[in-house]
Design an enzyme around this catalytic site. Structure first.
Site, PDB file in Angstrom:
ATOM      1  N   GLU A  94       3.222  -1.633  15.185  1.00 18.10           N
ATOM      2  CA  GLU A  94       2.997  -2.946  15.822  1.00 18.10           C
ATOM      3  C   GLU A  94       3.199  -2.866  17.344  1.00 18.10           C
ATOM      4  O   GLU A  94       4.122  -3.470  17.907  1.00 18.10           O
ATOM      5  CB  GLU A  94       3.937  -3.962  15.161  1.00 18.10           C
ATOM      6  CG  GLU A  94       3.786  -5.407  15.604  1.00 18.10           C
ATOM      7  CD  GLU A  94       2.579  -6.118  15.029  1.00 18.10           C
ATOM      8  OE1 GLU A  94       1.655  -5.464  14.499  1.00 18.10           O
ATOM      9  OE2 GLU A  94       2.550  -7.350  15.128  1.00 18.10           O
ATOM     10  N   HIS A 142      -4.891  -9.895   7.913  1.00 19.65           N
ATOM     11  CA  HIS A 142      -3.446  -9.736   7.750  1.00 19.65           C
ATOM     12  C   HIS A 142      -3.101  -9.719   6.267  1.00 19.65           C
ATOM     13  O   HIS A 142      -3.183 -10.750   5.592  1.00 19.65           O
ATOM     14  CB  HIS A 142      -2.731 -10.890   8.476  1.00 19.65           C
ATOM     15  CG  HIS A 142      -1.246 -10.775   8.461  1.00 19.65           C
ATOM     16  ND1 HIS A 142      -0.417 -11.827   8.232  1.00 19.65           N
ATOM     17  CD2 HIS A 142      -0.436  -9.700   8.643  1.00 19.65           C
ATOM     18  CE1 HIS A 142       0.838 -11.419   8.274  1.00 19.65           C
ATOM     19  NE2 HIS A 142       0.851 -10.136   8.513  1.00 19.65           N
TER      20      HIS A 142
HETATM   21  N1  LIG Z   1       5.527  -4.113   6.753  1.00 20.70           N
HETATM   22  C1  LIG Z   1       4.971  -5.262   6.403  1.00 20.70           C
HETATM   23  O1  LIG Z   1       5.430  -5.984   5.489  1.00 20.70           O
HETATM   24  C2  LIG Z   1       3.719  -5.741   7.105  1.00 20.70           C
HETATM   25  C3  LIG Z   1       2.978  -6.815   6.565  1.00 20.70           C
HETATM   26  C4  LIG Z   1       1.798  -7.205   7.190  1.00 20.70           C
HETATM   27  C5  LIG Z   1       1.364  -6.560   8.344  1.00 20.70           C
HETATM   28  N2  LIG Z   1       2.121  -5.532   8.863  1.00 20.70           N
HETATM   29  C6  LIG Z   1       1.599  -4.856  10.066  1.00 20.70           C
HETATM   30  O2  LIG Z   1       0.973  -3.655   9.639  1.00 20.70           O
HETATM   31  C7  LIG Z   1       1.081  -2.667  10.667  1.00 20.70           C
HETATM   32  C8  LIG Z   1       1.728  -1.414  10.093  1.00 20.70           C
HETATM   33  O3  LIG Z   1       2.992  -1.750   9.550  1.00 20.70           O
HETATM   34  P1  LIG Z   1       3.726  -0.805   8.494  1.00 20.70           P
HETATM   35  O4  LIG Z   1       4.849  -1.608   7.930  1.00 20.70           O
HETATM   36  O5  LIG Z   1       2.729  -0.175   7.577  1.00 20.70           O
HETATM   37  O6  LIG Z   1       4.332   0.313   9.490  1.00 20.70           O
HETATM   38  P2  LIG Z   1       4.747   1.818   9.161  1.00 20.70           P
HETATM   39  O7  LIG Z   1       5.722   2.191  10.221  1.00 20.70           O
HETATM   40  O8  LIG Z   1       5.128   1.969   7.730  1.00 20.70           O
HETATM   41  O9  LIG Z   1       3.366   2.619   9.374  1.00 20.70           O
HETATM   42  C9  LIG Z   1       2.729   2.766  10.617  1.00 20.70           C
HETATM   43  C10 LIG Z   1       1.957   4.080  10.571  1.00 20.70           C
HETATM   44  O10 LIG Z   1       1.126   4.144  11.751  1.00 20.70           O
HETATM   45  C11 LIG Z   1       1.081   5.513  12.114  1.00 20.70           C
HETATM   46  N3  LIG Z   1       0.629   5.622  13.481  1.00 20.70           N
HETATM   47  C12 LIG Z   1       1.305   5.359  14.627  1.00 20.70           C
HETATM   48  N4  LIG Z   1       0.530   5.617  15.693  1.00 20.70           N
HETATM   49  C13 LIG Z   1      -0.663   6.044  15.204  1.00 20.70           C
HETATM   50  C14 LIG Z   1      -1.877   6.462  15.820  1.00 20.70           C
HETATM   51  N5  LIG Z   1      -1.999   6.495  17.133  1.00 20.70           N
HETATM   52  N6  LIG Z   1      -2.897   6.848  15.007  1.00 20.70           N
HETATM   53  C15 LIG Z   1      -2.763   6.800  13.661  1.00 20.70           C
HETATM   54  N7  LIG Z   1      -1.635   6.420  13.033  1.00 20.70           N
HETATM   55  C16 LIG Z   1      -0.598   6.049  13.801  1.00 20.70           C
HETATM   56  C17 LIG Z   1       2.502   6.013  11.907  1.00 20.70           C
HETATM   57  O11 LIG Z   1       2.541   7.430  11.831  1.00 20.70           O
HETATM   58  C18 LIG Z   1       2.858   5.320  10.594  1.00 20.70           C
HETATM   59  O12 LIG Z   1       2.574   6.150   9.468  1.00 20.70           O
HETATM   60  C19 LIG Z   1       1.876  -3.329  11.805  1.00 20.70           C
HETATM   61  O13 LIG Z   1       0.969  -3.874  12.729  1.00 20.70           O
HETATM   62  C20 LIG Z   1       2.651  -4.421  11.081  1.00 20.70           C
HETATM   63  O14 LIG Z   1       3.007  -5.477  11.946  1.00 20.70           O
HETATM   64  C21 LIG Z   1       3.271  -5.092   8.268  1.00 20.70           C
END
Ligand SMILES: NC(=O)c1ccc[n+]([C@@H]2O[C@H](COP(=O)([O-])OP(=O)(O)OC[C@H]3O[C@@H](n4cnc5c(N)ncnc54)[C@H](O)[C@@H]3O)[C@@H](O)[C@H]2O)c1
Length: 299
Positions: A94, A142
């Site tokens: 994020e 989302h």
């Molecule tokens: N966790 C939740 O419940 C939730 C719910 C809805 C939306 N989101 C959103 O989803 C997104 C991801 O959240 P998450 O919980 O899966 O995070 P996470 O930390 O589990 O995963 C993020 C992934 O992105 C990868 N990453 C980082 N930089 C990168 C790049 N330049 N190229 C490719 N991959 C890259 C990381 O290696 C990691 O594996 C965020 O924007 C978050 O706000 C999260």
């Protein structure tokens, strides 16, 4: 719209795994990419586990699960994955600059008519899409965690997002069995804003010693009929992600979203939730350790 349609999911973390599962199991050729090869492979194993569990529980037949596995490819080469794709779902960390860089890289290869969706919880779609070649094709999709259980997708309209992009994204949601609502861009949308507020307030109560973590969560489950309490939910979401959202909401919507110091302390300690083995609660073999909740004043 499925079968011939290819979908790229950028970011193979918690959400990317679930989103890739949703598309692959609904008939889409799905390419899941991450900068971290280990994360990509872990995500493949997790998608396979969700499918295998589905077969065990009688929710999916063996042939469909095998077909879904064969439709999923994982790797680190985003450019190669974007060849011929109709939809990019960006779900990397994020951070605005990271998201924009990933989308810019994808756009060098994506076909001109491809839709570009971000799974951001709180950031501005208008800002994410500002430098895209056609900001009209950029929107928010989302999803909710765990994606294979949660029915809702918020479709987010930035300043430039076209009606056509929203309509196409709605078709994708229908095709993967999700219910979509459309939200005009606003910090935290309709859901993250409420959820961040509740989780932050619950952490303030824990910090102040108003009640134990277990009792705060029980209050929400039994008093409000919520399926999980706000502290359990923060552990599932990840307090690092939650803190990033709170900081953005604090900056955009004001002091009522000031992150609770206990969250900042937990993130600094690496105690970020289920994914690190401990958050408000501790986890062993993926299960919550009974009685392990942090006690505010006793910290
Ligand atoms: N966790 C939740 O419940 C939730 C719910 C809805 C939306 N989101 C959103 O989803 C997104 C991801 O959240 P998450 O919980 O899966 O995070 P996470 O930390 O589990 O995963 C993020 C992934 O992105 C990868 N990453 C980082 N930089 C990168 C790049 N330049 N190229 C490719 N991959 C890259 C990381 O290696 C990691 O594996 C965020 O924007 C978050 O706000 C999260």
């Amino acid at each position: 719209m499925r079968g011939a349609q290819k979908v790229v999911v950028a970011g193979a973390g918690l959400m990317g795994t679930g989103i890739a599962h949703a598309f692959a199991s609904s008939g889409f050729d799905t390419a899941l990419c991450d900068i971290d090869a280990d994360a990509a492979e872990r995500a493949r194993a997790s998608v396979h586990n969700i499918l295998d569990d589905g077969v065990r529980l009688g929710k999916v037949d063996g042939d469909s699960a095998a077909a879904a596995k064969s439709r999923l490819t994982v790797g680190t080469d985003l450019a190669a994955a974007c060849q011929g794709a109709a939809l990019l779902v960006e779900t990397v960390s994020e951070k605005l600059n990271v998201k924009r860089a990933v989308i810019a890289q994808a756009e060098t290869i994506l076909p001109a008519d491809a839709l570009v969706a971000s799974n951001t919880s709180a950031l501005s779609i208008t800002e994410i899409g500002r430098d895209c070649r056609d900001p009209g094709k950029v929107l928010g999709m989302h999803f909710f965690n765990p994606v294979h259980k949660m029915k809702l997708v918020e479709l987010v309209r930035g300043l430039a997002t076209s009606d056509e992009a929203i309509a196409k994204a709605k078709d994708y949601c229908d095709a993967i069995g999700k219910t979509s609502i459309t939200v005009n861009e606003a910090p935290g949308l309709t859901t993250s804003r409420m959820s961040a507020m509740m989780g932050n307030e619950a952490m303030y109560m824990l910090q102040e010693g108003v009640a134990s973590a277990e009792d705060i969560d029980t209050a929400h489950r039994l008093g409000f009929n919520h399926p999980v309490g706000p502290l359990e939910l923060g552990d599932i979401t990840g307090w690092d992600t939650r803190l990033a959202v709170l900081r953005y909401l604090h900056q955009t919507l004001g002091d009522k979203f000031r992150p609770c110091p206990l969250i900042i302390k937990m993130v600094a300690a690496g105690r970020i939730g289920r994914k690190s083995g401990a958050g408000v609660y501790e986890y062993r073999d993926g299960a919550k350790v009974p009685g392990s909740g942090l006690r505010g004043n006793a910290l």
